[in-house]
Design a protein around this motif. Structure first.
Motif, PDB file in Angstrom:
ATOM      1  N   THR A 296      36.990  43.926  41.888  1.00  0.00           N
ATOM      2  CA  THR A 296      38.374  43.375  42.900  1.00  0.00           C
ATOM      3  C   THR A 296      39.574  42.872  42.456  1.00  0.00           C
ATOM      4  OG1 THR A 296      38.699  42.932  44.548  1.00  0.00           O
ATOM      5  CG2 THR A 296      37.421  41.502  44.274  1.00  0.00           C
ATOM      6  N   THR A 297      40.786  43.637  42.553  1.00  0.00           N
ATOM      7  CA  THR A 297      42.138  43.750  42.292  1.00  0.00           C
ATOM      8  C   THR A 297      42.597  43.486  43.411  1.00  0.00           C
ATOM      9  OG1 THR A 297      41.080  45.553  40.076  1.00  0.00           O
ATOM     10  CG2 THR A 297      43.652  44.432  41.072  1.00  0.00           C
ATOM     11  N   GLU A 298      42.989  42.231  43.750  1.00  0.00           N
ATOM     12  CA  GLU A 298      43.634  41.741  44.661  1.00  0.00           C
ATOM     13  C   GLU A 298      45.233  40.981  44.114  1.00  0.00           C
ATOM     14  OE1 GLU A 298      40.305  40.244  47.280  1.00  0.00           O
ATOM     15  OE2 GLU A 298      41.443  38.426  45.758  1.00  0.00           O
ATOM     16  N   ALA A 299      46.321  41.692  45.535  1.00  0.00           N
ATOM     17  CA  ALA A 299      47.087  41.224  44.567  1.00  0.00           C
ATOM     18  C   ALA A 299      47.540  40.019  45.119  1.00  0.00           C
ATOM     19  CB  ALA A 299      48.477  42.194  45.512  1.00  0.00           C
ATOM     20  N   ARG A 348      42.255  40.199  38.646  1.00  0.00           N
ATOM     21  CA  ARG A 348      40.798  40.839  38.980  1.00  0.00           C
ATOM     22  C   ARG A 348      39.612  39.700  39.113  1.00  0.00           C
ATOM     23  NH1 ARG A 348      39.271  46.210  36.227  1.00  0.00           N
ATOM     24  NH2 ARG A 348      38.520  46.861  38.623  1.00  0.00           N
ATOM     25  N   SER A 349      39.073  39.955  40.036  1.00  0.00           N
ATOM     26  CA  SER A 349      37.693  38.849  40.057  1.00  0.00           C
ATOM     27  C   SER A 349      36.429  39.888  40.104  1.00  0.00           C
ATOM     28  CB  SER A 349      37.219  39.154  41.611  1.00  0.00           C
ATOM     29  OG  SER A 349      38.397  37.777  41.790  1.00  0.00           O
ATOM     30  N   PHE A 350      35.623  39.281  38.489  1.00  0.00           N
ATOM     31  CA  PHE A 350      33.837  40.093  38.909  1.00  0.00           C
ATOM     32  C   PHE A 350      33.215  39.323  38.527  1.00  0.00           C
ATOM     33  CE2 PHE A 350      37.524  41.219  36.070  1.00  0.00           C
ATOM     34  CZ  PHE A 350      37.188  42.432  35.725  1.00  0.00           C
ATOM     35  N   ALA A 351      31.847  40.107  39.209  1.00  0.00           N
ATOM     36  CA  ALA A 351      30.740  38.616  39.085  1.00  0.00           C
ATOM     37  C   ALA A 351      29.497  39.625  38.387  1.00  0.00           C
ATOM     38  CB  ALA A 351      30.111  38.513  40.904  1.00  0.00           C
TER      39      ALA A 351
END
Length: 357
Positions: A296-299, A348-351
């Motif tokens: 997900t990409t978060e501002a 950006r958060s990845f899992a």
């Protein structure tokens, strides 16, 4: 010259320039010196199958050559010699890939530990998805956050009602994280590497790596994960990166840094390259299954002070430049922030998340 492709550690396949269909693996290339020395064959593929296929038991060198010697004249000795060299080279390459912890250092985490509590958080949305799945196993899961830094994910999980361990090899990171600990009594700290956590066998419902798996010896780290994880427990690799694909402000900053230090090596690049392999790794590793990947990409709204603190936490740049150049880079970051006044910064958060059998 005909080519011999060697599947290292499992089997040997000799072909005349083409791989046998459906044959996959890690290959070293061995060249025979003289095609004409092949007795009675116009192609190596013409050799009997027992001459080019061996079992996967132990070392393949002797087994393979036993079948090849009756069919190859003087080239057999060349093959034997070159196969040995290729095998050693291949094994070294494979070991180098797994020994990530022995890569050239990008500086000390101890020197930036104080900046870590103020860094942007890992995505709460992704964490909630992971927690929801883990809670299908048990209502009160016990976790270990490995490479925990100062506890960002461990404390986020504690805030969501979980309890467990923050495992971190850097002593200064542990000290800073423990200062925040009184607010999270459900988290216990362990100063240890991911390859040897000291946790009990089969004691955990969930093992999570916090943007740290790439620093480990992957094979040893995975063995430790499987040792401490209960049957049907979950294993997750997470990463958290600033968005250098779609955030024009951060792309501008990075371009200016490259102009200031053209030969700079960034710790990000090998991490991004390794991330490409995580899904396959978790799907193929014995007794892990059903890997899912999330991103997900978060501002995130940040002040100049907060963004400068984020930059001050980069450990790779100060290890390669003088203090004066590093100060100039931080001054450039601050000036660019004031000039552009970004409404938000994108992260950006990845899992990659799999379950043990």
């Amino acid at each position: 010259m005909p080519a011999a492709f060697v599947h290292l550690g499992q089997s040997i396949l000799i072909v005349g320039g083409n791989l046998k269909p459906d044959f996959t693996g890690a290959y070293a290339l061995v060249l025979l010196q003289d095609r004409q020395t092949l007795t009675g064959s116009t192609s190596l593929l013409d050799l009997p199958s027992d001459a080019w296929t061996t079992s996967s038991k132990g070392s393949t060198t002797a087994t393979a050559l036993q079948g090849l010697l009756p069919h190859i004249g003087t080239a057999a000795q060349t093959l034997k010699r070159e196969f040995g060299r290729a095998t050693r080279r291949g094994r070294r390459l494979m070991e180098d890939k797994m020994q990530v912890a022995q890569k050239r250092s990008f500086g000390s985490f101890s020197e930036v530990a104080e900046t870590y509590p103020g860094r942007p958080p890992y995505s709460r949305r992704v964490l909630q998805m992971l927690v929801d799945q883990v809670k299908n196993l048990t209502d009160s899961p016990t976790f270990a956050d490995i490479g925990a830094g100062t506890g960002a994910i461990a404390y986020a999980l504690a805030g969501m009602g979980l309890s467990g361990y923050a495992v971190e090899p850097d002593g200064e990171m542990v000290a800073v994280g423990q200062r925040l600990g009184p607010a999270y009594p459900g988290v216990s700290w362990i100063n240890a590497p991911g390859e040897c956590t000291g946790l009990a066998d089969g004691s955990l419902d969930w093992v999570c790596y916090s943007t740290s798996f790439h620093w480990t010896n992957a094979s040893e780290a995975l063995r430790e994960v499987m040792r401490i994880l209960r049957p049907r427990g979950f294993f997750t690799i997470t990463t958290f990166l600033n968005d250098l694909e779609n955030d024009p402000f951060q792309l501008e900053i990075e371009a200016q840094v490259r102009d200031m230090v053209p030969a700079l090596r960034r710790a990000r690049l090998p991490l991004v390259a390794e991330m490409e392999s995580y899904e396959a790794l978790l799907n193929q590793y014995p007794n892990l299954r059903n890997c899912i990947s999330l991103a997900t990409t978060e501002a995130i709204s940040m002040s100049e002070e907060q963004y400068l603190n984020y930059w001050a936490g980069f450990h790779d740049i100060p290890s390669q430049v003088t203090p004066e150049v590093w100060t100039s880079i931080l001054q450039m970051v601050g000036a660019t922030f004031r000039n552009r006044r970004p409404a938000s910064i994108r992260f950006r958060s990845f899992a990659w998340h799999a379950q043990r059998a």
